[in-house]
Motif scaffolding. Structure first.
Motif, PDB file in Angstrom:
ATOM      1  N   TYR A  73     -17.079  -6.931 -31.634  1.00 15.18           N
ATOM      2  CA  TYR A  73     -15.742  -7.129 -32.194  1.00 15.18           C
ATOM      3  C   TYR A  73     -14.681  -6.267 -31.506  1.00 15.18           C
ATOM      4  CZ  TYR A  73     -12.002  -7.711 -35.601  1.00 15.18           C
ATOM      5  OH  TYR A  73     -10.794  -7.997 -36.199  1.00 15.18           O
ATOM      6  N   GLU A  82     -12.578 -12.921 -25.739  1.00  7.27           N
ATOM      7  CA  GLU A  82     -12.005 -13.147 -27.063  1.00  7.27           C
ATOM      8  C   GLU A  82     -12.761 -14.263 -27.775  1.00  7.27           C
ATOM      9  OE1 GLU A  82      -9.633 -11.438 -28.428  1.00  7.27           O
ATOM     10  OE2 GLU A  82      -8.816 -10.286 -26.734  1.00  7.27           O
ATOM     11  N   PHE A  83     -12.981 -14.090 -29.056  1.00  6.08           N
ATOM     12  CA  PHE A  83     -13.623 -15.126 -29.854  1.00  6.08           C
ATOM     13  C   PHE A  83     -12.549 -16.021 -30.467  1.00  6.08           C
ATOM     14  CE2 PHE A  83     -16.985 -12.005 -29.659  1.00  6.08           C
ATOM     15  CZ  PHE A  83     -18.122 -12.790 -29.520  1.00  6.08           C
ATOM     16  N   PRO A  84     -12.624 -17.336 -30.247  1.00  4.13           N
ATOM     17  CA  PRO A  84     -11.597 -18.236 -30.778  1.00  4.13           C
ATOM     18  C   PRO A  84     -11.856 -18.571 -32.241  1.00  4.13           C
ATOM     19  CG  PRO A  84     -13.219 -19.507 -29.587  1.00  4.13           C
ATOM     20  CD  PRO A  84     -13.635 -18.053 -29.450  1.00  4.13           C
ATOM     21  N   SER A  85     -10.828 -19.022 -32.916  1.00  3.30           N
ATOM     22  CA  SER A  85     -10.998 -19.569 -34.263  1.00  3.30           C
ATOM     23  C   SER A  85     -11.545 -20.982 -34.137  1.00  3.30           C
ATOM     24  CB  SER A  85      -9.663 -19.581 -35.011  1.00  3.30           C
ATOM     25  OG  SER A  85      -9.156 -18.260 -35.146  1.00  3.30           O
ATOM     26  N   SER A  90     -12.208 -18.068 -38.930  1.00  2.00           N
ATOM     27  CA  SER A  90     -11.356 -17.169 -38.155  1.00  2.00           C
ATOM     28  C   SER A  90     -12.134 -16.577 -36.990  1.00  2.00           C
ATOM     29  CB  SER A  90     -10.823 -16.053 -39.052  1.00  2.00           C
ATOM     30  OG  SER A  90     -11.897 -15.242 -39.517  1.00  2.00           O
ATOM     31  N   SER A  91     -11.415 -15.960 -36.061  1.00  2.00           N
ATOM     32  CA  SER A  91     -12.070 -15.337 -34.913  1.00  2.00           C
ATOM     33  C   SER A  91     -12.994 -14.203 -35.362  1.00  2.00           C
ATOM     34  CB  SER A  91     -11.021 -14.806 -33.938  1.00  2.00           C
ATOM     35  OG  SER A  91     -10.176 -13.842 -34.572  1.00  2.00           O
ATOM     36  N   GLU A  92     -12.614 -13.494 -36.427  1.00  2.00           N
ATOM     37  CA  GLU A  92     -13.470 -12.425 -36.954  1.00  2.00           C
ATOM     38  C   GLU A  92     -14.778 -12.998 -37.496  1.00  2.00           C
ATOM     39  OE1 GLU A  92     -10.351 -12.857 -37.809  1.00  2.00           O
ATOM     40  OE2 GLU A  92      -9.242 -11.066 -37.165  1.00  2.00           O
TER      41      GLU A  92
END
Length: 240
Positions: A73, A82-85, A90-92
């Motif tokens: 994270y 980066e992690f996309p939504s 959500s990205s998280e």
């Protein structure tokens, strides 16, 4: 103790429970699929593939989940990853699913490896004598039996996953633990919200363990009946 806050904040716990169950279910599916791949690498004849699988498994099993999720994270974005939504996720949430999935896959791979290797070697020899190649034998003969042998341990992994998913609250995922902390901060009650969260976790894991016990009982009975039926057929054939 005062649990009067539940009349106003019960929805927080319900929403948190839904998020925990959803996160655990998605993680189990992805972790299981990845675990099968890692397991096949671990039992392959290639030393390189076995080495890669061993390093993967040992690293994930021998490092804390908190460090892993912190690396994913906080560390990955620093490297430009980066992690996309994805849809409503959500990205998280996606980052949490990714971390829990790879962590769970390491344990699942070892569980499956143990289950597959517990299948008698004669099963492979018999399937090969019937004209099955190695992959057909693994797909239709060995892996199904290995999965059956591994079922209790796989469910135990899912139970552990439900409890360990509470770690995602540190990155702001609104799971059950996160919601309990929100209620604690709002009501200034340090103890009672945690008791409610603990009871919900207990109900989830205890119910699942009982369902597994029932499933194991039915599978054992089915296996026993099949064996008895096979024995009776053999006796009739001998008399004839």
């Amino acid at each position: 103790m005062d649990f009067g806050f539940l009349s106003e904040y019960s929805k927080y716990f319900i929403d948190g429970t839904k998020a925990t169950i959803g996160l655990s279910a998605i993680t189990l599916i992805l972790g299981f699929m990845l675990g099968i791949v890692v397991c096949l690498l671990k039992i392959s004849k290639s030393k390189i593939l076995r080495f890669i699988a061993s390093v993967y498994i040992e690293f994930l099993r021998c490092t804390p989940l908190l460090i892993q999720i912190s690396i994913v994270y906080f560390g990955f974005p620093a490297l430009g990853i980066e992690f996309p939504s994805i849809g409503p996720l959500s990205s998280e949430f996606v980052a949490a699913i990714f971390t829990l999935s790879i962590n769970s896959s390491a344990y699942i791979a070892e569980i499956l490896r143990s289950g597959i290797q517990s299948v008698d070697n004669g099963q492979m020899e018999a399937s090969r004598s019937l004209g099955f190649n190695y992959f057909m034998s693994m797909r239709y003969i060995i892996i199904p039996q290995g999965l059956k042998n591994s079922l209790p341990s796989l469910v135990n992994e899912f139970i552990s996953l439900i409890k360990e998913s509470s770690i995602v609250s540190v990155i702001g995922i609104p799971d059950l633990m996160y919601k309990a902390d929100v209620v604690r901060g709002t009501t200034y009650l340090a103890f009672e919200p945690l008791i409610v969260a603990a009871l919900i976790y207990f109900v989830l894991t205890f119910s699942l363990s009982k369902l597994v016990g029932l499933l194991e009982y039915r599978l054992n009975n089915k296996t026993l009946k099949s064996a008895e039926g096979f024995s009776k057929k053999n006796e009739v054939a001998d008399i004839a």
